[in-house]
Write a protein that holds these residues in place. Structure first.
Motif, PDB file in Angstrom:
ATOM      1  N   PRO A  81       0.798  -1.232   0.000  1.00  0.00           N
ATOM      2  CA  PRO A  81       0.000   0.000   0.000  1.00  0.00           C
ATOM      3  C   PRO A  81       0.827   1.276   0.000  1.00  0.00           C
ATOM      4  O   PRO A  81       0.311   2.338  -0.343  1.00  0.00           O
ATOM      5  CB  PRO A  81      -0.821  -0.116   1.291  1.00  0.00           C
ATOM      6  CG  PRO A  81      -0.025  -1.036   2.161  1.00  0.00           C
ATOM      7  CD  PRO A  81       0.619  -2.014   1.236  1.00  0.00           C
ATOM      8  N   GLY A  82       2.094   1.205   0.378  1.00  0.00           N
ATOM      9  CA  GLY A  82       2.918   2.407   0.447  1.00  0.00           C
ATOM     10  C   GLY A  82       3.680   2.725  -0.815  1.00  0.00           C
ATOM     11  O   GLY A  82       4.552   3.599  -0.818  1.00  0.00           O
ATOM     12  N   VAL A  83       3.361   2.047  -1.909  1.00  0.00           N
ATOM     13  CA  VAL A  83       4.071   2.274  -3.173  1.00  0.00           C
ATOM     14  C   VAL A  83       3.907   3.720  -3.641  1.00  0.00           C
ATOM     15  O   VAL A  83       2.857   4.327  -3.492  1.00  0.00           O
ATOM     16  CB  VAL A  83       3.535   1.311  -4.251  1.00  0.00           C
ATOM     17  CG1 VAL A  83       3.923   1.778  -5.644  1.00  0.00           C
ATOM     18  CG2 VAL A  83       4.052  -0.087  -4.028  1.00  0.00           C
ATOM     19  N   ARG A  84       4.972   4.250  -4.194  1.00  0.00           N
ATOM     20  CA  ARG A  84       4.913   5.542  -4.879  1.00  0.00           C
ATOM     21  C   ARG A  84       5.130   5.287  -6.369  1.00  0.00           C
ATOM     22  O   ARG A  84       6.057   4.591  -6.751  1.00  0.00           O
ATOM     23  CB  ARG A  84       5.970   6.486  -4.323  1.00  0.00           C
ATOM     24  CG  ARG A  84       5.782   6.755  -2.832  1.00  0.00           C
ATOM     25  CD  ARG A  84       6.921   7.563  -2.265  1.00  0.00           C
ATOM     26  NE  ARG A  84       6.792   7.674  -0.813  1.00  0.00           N
ATOM     27  CZ  ARG A  84       7.649   8.334  -0.040  1.00  0.00           C
ATOM     28  NH1 ARG A  84       8.691   8.935  -0.584  1.00  0.00           N
ATOM     29  NH2 ARG A  84       7.453   8.395   1.259  1.00  0.00           N
ATOM     30  N   THR A 138      -4.891   4.926 -17.377  1.00  0.00           N
ATOM     31  CA  THR A 138      -3.832   4.512 -16.464  1.00  0.00           C
ATOM     32  C   THR A 138      -3.883   5.296 -15.160  1.00  0.00           C
ATOM     33  O   THR A 138      -3.800   4.734 -14.066  1.00  0.00           O
ATOM     34  CB  THR A 138      -2.460   4.695 -17.135  1.00  0.00           C
ATOM     35  OG1 THR A 138      -2.381   3.853 -18.289  1.00  0.00           O
ATOM     36  CG2 THR A 138      -1.327   4.344 -16.181  1.00  0.00           C
ATOM     37  N   ILE A 139      -4.028   6.609 -15.263  1.00  0.00           N
ATOM     38  CA  ILE A 139      -4.039   7.444 -14.065  1.00  0.00           C
ATOM     39  C   ILE A 139      -5.244   7.114 -13.192  1.00  0.00           C
ATOM     40  O   ILE A 139      -5.118   7.012 -11.953  1.00  0.00           O
ATOM     41  CB  ILE A 139      -4.034   8.933 -14.456  1.00  0.00           C
ATOM     42  CG1 ILE A 139      -2.702   9.303 -15.098  1.00  0.00           C
ATOM     43  CG2 ILE A 139      -4.283   9.821 -13.233  1.00  0.00           C
ATOM     44  CD1 ILE A 139      -2.675  10.683 -15.723  1.00  0.00           C
ATOM     45  N   ASN A 144      -7.248   5.159  -8.287  1.00  0.00           N
ATOM     46  CA  ASN A 144      -8.308   4.480  -7.556  1.00  0.00           C
ATOM     47  C   ASN A 144      -7.744   3.481  -6.550  1.00  0.00           C
ATOM     48  O   ASN A 144      -8.313   3.286  -5.472  1.00  0.00           O
ATOM     49  CB  ASN A 144      -9.244   3.755  -8.526  1.00  0.00           C
ATOM     50  CG  ASN A 144     -10.110   4.701  -9.329  1.00  0.00           C
ATOM     51  OD1 ASN A 144     -10.295   5.853  -8.965  1.00  0.00           O
ATOM     52  ND2 ASN A 144     -10.629   4.222 -10.450  1.00  0.00           N
ATOM     53  N   ALA A 145      -6.641   2.852  -6.905  1.00  0.00           N
ATOM     54  CA  ALA A 145      -6.058   1.827  -6.040  1.00  0.00           C
ATOM     55  C   ALA A 145      -5.205   2.417  -4.919  1.00  0.00           C
ATOM     56  O   ALA A 145      -5.273   1.957  -3.776  1.00  0.00           O
ATOM     57  CB  ALA A 145      -5.224   0.852  -6.871  1.00  0.00           C
ATOM     58  N   PHE A 146      -4.390   3.425  -5.232  1.00  0.00           N
ATOM     59  CA  PHE A 146      -3.404   3.931  -4.280  1.00  0.00           C
ATOM     60  C   PHE A 146      -3.728   5.319  -3.734  1.00  0.00           C
ATOM     61  O   PHE A 146      -3.114   5.755  -2.767  1.00  0.00           O
ATOM     62  CB  PHE A 146      -2.017   3.983  -4.935  1.00  0.00           C
ATOM     63  CG  PHE A 146      -1.388   2.640  -5.132  1.00  0.00           C
ATOM     64  CD1 PHE A 146      -0.644   2.047  -4.108  1.00  0.00           C
ATOM     65  CD2 PHE A 146      -1.535   1.955  -6.321  1.00  0.00           C
ATOM     66  CE1 PHE A 146      -0.061   0.802  -4.278  1.00  0.00           C
ATOM     67  CE2 PHE A 146      -0.956   0.707  -6.503  1.00  0.00           C
ATOM     68  CZ  PHE A 146      -0.219   0.128  -5.469  1.00  0.00           C
ATOM     69  N   GLY A 147      -4.659   6.022  -4.379  1.00  0.00           N
ATOM     70  CA  GLY A 147      -4.912   7.416  -4.030  1.00  0.00           C
ATOM     71  C   GLY A 147      -4.121   8.324  -4.954  1.00  0.00           C
ATOM     72  O   GLY A 147      -2.983   8.006  -5.337  1.00  0.00           O
ATOM     73  N   ARG A 148      -4.706   9.445  -5.301  1.00  0.00           N
ATOM     74  CA  ARG A 148      -4.076  10.347  -6.276  1.00  0.00           C
ATOM     75  C   ARG A 148      -2.723  10.854  -5.800  1.00  0.00           C
ATOM     76  O   ARG A 148      -1.813  11.087  -6.605  1.00  0.00           O
ATOM     77  CB  ARG A 148      -5.023  11.525  -6.550  1.00  0.00           C
ATOM     78  CG  ARG A 148      -4.509  12.521  -7.572  1.00  0.00           C
ATOM     79  CD  ARG A 148      -4.329  11.892  -8.945  1.00  0.00           C
ATOM     80  NE  ARG A 148      -3.829  12.864  -9.896  1.00  0.00           N
ATOM     81  CZ  ARG A 148      -2.541  13.184 -10.017  1.00  0.00           C
ATOM     82  NH1 ARG A 148      -1.637  12.583  -9.268  1.00  0.00           N
ATOM     83  NH2 ARG A 148      -2.165  14.078 -10.900  1.00  0.00           N
ATOM     84  N   ASP A 149      -2.552  11.021  -4.487  1.00  0.00           N
ATOM     85  CA  ASP A 149      -1.286  11.561  -3.978  1.00  0.00           C
ATOM     86  C   ASP A 149      -0.121  10.602  -4.168  1.00  0.00           C
ATOM     87  O   ASP A 149       1.037  11.013  -4.070  1.00  0.00           O
ATOM     88  CB  ASP A 149      -1.425  11.912  -2.495  1.00  0.00           C
ATOM     89  CG  ASP A 149      -2.324  13.110  -2.261  1.00  0.00           C
ATOM     90  OD1 ASP A 149      -2.566  13.855  -3.233  1.00  0.00           O
ATOM     91  OD2 ASP A 149      -2.796  13.291  -1.119  1.00  0.00           O
ATOM     92  N   ARG A 173      10.092  12.853  -4.845  1.00  0.00           N
ATOM     93  CA  ARG A 173       8.840  12.120  -4.682  1.00  0.00           C
ATOM     94  C   ARG A 173       9.044  10.742  -4.056  1.00  0.00           C
ATOM     95  O   ARG A 173       8.212  10.282  -3.266  1.00  0.00           O
ATOM     96  CB  ARG A 173       8.166  11.981  -6.039  1.00  0.00           C
ATOM     97  CG  ARG A 173       6.769  11.397  -5.969  1.00  0.00           C
ATOM     98  CD  ARG A 173       5.827  12.348  -5.267  1.00  0.00           C
ATOM     99  NE  ARG A 173       4.440  11.900  -5.363  1.00  0.00           N
ATOM    100  CZ  ARG A 173       3.403  12.609  -4.985  1.00  0.00           C
ATOM    101  NH1 ARG A 173       3.588  13.806  -4.488  1.00  0.00           N
ATOM    102  NH2 ARG A 173       2.177  12.125  -5.097  1.00  0.00           N
ATOM    103  N   ILE A 174      10.142  10.082  -4.407  1.00  0.00           N
ATOM    104  CA  ILE A 174      10.354   8.728  -3.896  1.00  0.00           C
ATOM    105  C   ILE A 174      11.114   8.718  -2.571  1.00  0.00           C
ATOM    106  O   ILE A 174      11.346   7.660  -1.997  1.00  0.00           O
ATOM    107  CB  ILE A 174      11.086   7.842  -4.928  1.00  0.00           C
ATOM    108  CG1 ILE A 174      12.494   8.366  -5.213  1.00  0.00           C
ATOM    109  CG2 ILE A 174      10.269   7.731  -6.212  1.00  0.00           C
ATOM    110  CD1 ILE A 174      13.286   7.495  -6.191  1.00  0.00           C
TER     111      ILE A 174
END
Length: 307
Positions: A81-84, A138-139, A144-149, A173-174
């Motif tokens: 869940p913490g993927v960027r 794609t976006i 939807n899965a991870f949140g727009r942020d 960002r990473i």
């Protein structure tokens, strides 16, 4: 795809905070490699050499993940869940044309000067080209899965014109240390560029340019709304190109869309229906091996800052 990902991979491998997989494109999640390997194998791709301490940022660069379906990305989010996510976008016509030249001139080893417009149009209609071209889709799926942020969206033009700014925006960002000054080698280097992979030059035919603009204008308009006007110039240019249509182009385009492209599209959908079933069963197997959903990211696979 065709947006500078190999350049980014080589640059990030030089950063002291970043551990990338040795294979640039792992293409693990919901692709055929997942049928051959398990989550332990995946985690091992980010282990440092010689028993060193793990680096704070670990990840992979796999452009094909842009083609995944919503249910597949949802399952990645349940595991990590913490993927960027870093997504680089390129002018739709330029990207499609670059992919077409790559497919014909590099992968098929053909003389692109001898490829006719009809074959280029069929390339545009191929599902793998369409899925890589629909940035809006794609976006939405990954948001939807991870949140727009969780998504960082930047542009190929920035990489080309100001690679230092492009790189530092990604690093920030990473979670890697910034600023990072590029060497002159990387500042001037083009990696896996089309003109270095394809033996001959080929300008895009007018009908192909029009066909791409006609096909991708509406998705690009939706993208522009989503990105609050950041790609207005793309939309305006594509509207102008589509406005220069000819009746012969429209007839030929419909013939290509409705007849010539159907066999390959049908074969692609049948193949992926079978593959998706195998991948779904494989994921169920992972769940049984690694426990319930809330435990998938537990002791066996620690969550990292993958992107």
């Amino acid at each position: 795809m065709r947006c500078g990902s190999t350049w980014l991979y080589q640059v990030l491998r030089c950063h002291p905070d970043v551990q990338l997989a040795e294979c640039k494109e792992l293409d693990f999640f919901f692709m055929r490699k997942m049928l051959r390997h398990d989550l332990h194998w995946y985690e091992a791709q980010f282990e440092p050499a010689n028993g060193a301490e793990p680096k704070p940022v670990r990840g992979e660069i796999s452009p094909l993940y842009a083609r995944l379906k919503q249910w597949q990305v949802n399952r990645i989010a349940s595991l990590l869940p913490g993927v960027r996510i870093i997504l680089t976008l390129r002018h739709p016509i330029e990207r499609v044309w670059s992919q077409a030249l790559y497919e014909f001139g590099h992968r098929s080893h053909r003389d692109v000067r001898r490829v006719g417009p009809a074959e280029f149009l069929r390339q545009v209609e191929r599902p793998r080209s369409q899925l890589s071209s629909d940035y809006y889709r794609t976006i939405k799926i990954w948001s939807n899965a991870f949140g727009r942020d969780a998504l960082h969206i930047n542009f190929f033009e920035e990489l080309r014109d100001d690679p230092d700014s492009y790189l530092n925006s990604v690093l920030e960002r990473i979670g890697a240390s910034v600023p990072c000054a590029l060497s002159e080698t990387f500042r001037k280097k083009k990696v896996w560029a089309t003109n270095s992979l394809v033996a001959h030059e080929r300008d895009i035919p007018e009908i192909v340019r029009w066909y791409i603009a006609d096909k991708l204008l509406e998705p690009t308009e939706r993208l522009n709304e989503l990105l609050e006007g950041r790609v207005s110039a793309w939309v305006e240019e594509m509207r102008n190109i589509r406005g220069k249509t000819r009746l012969s182009w429209q007839i030929f385009g419909e013939f290509n869309r409705l007849l010539l492209s159907i066999p390959e599209r049908s074969a692609y959908e049948a193949f992926h229906a079978l593959l998706d079933t195998k991948l779904w069963l494989r994921w169920r197997h992972f769940e049984k091996l690694h426990g319930a959903r809330e435990n998938l990211a537990g002791d066996d696979l620690q969550p990292h800052s993958f992107y």
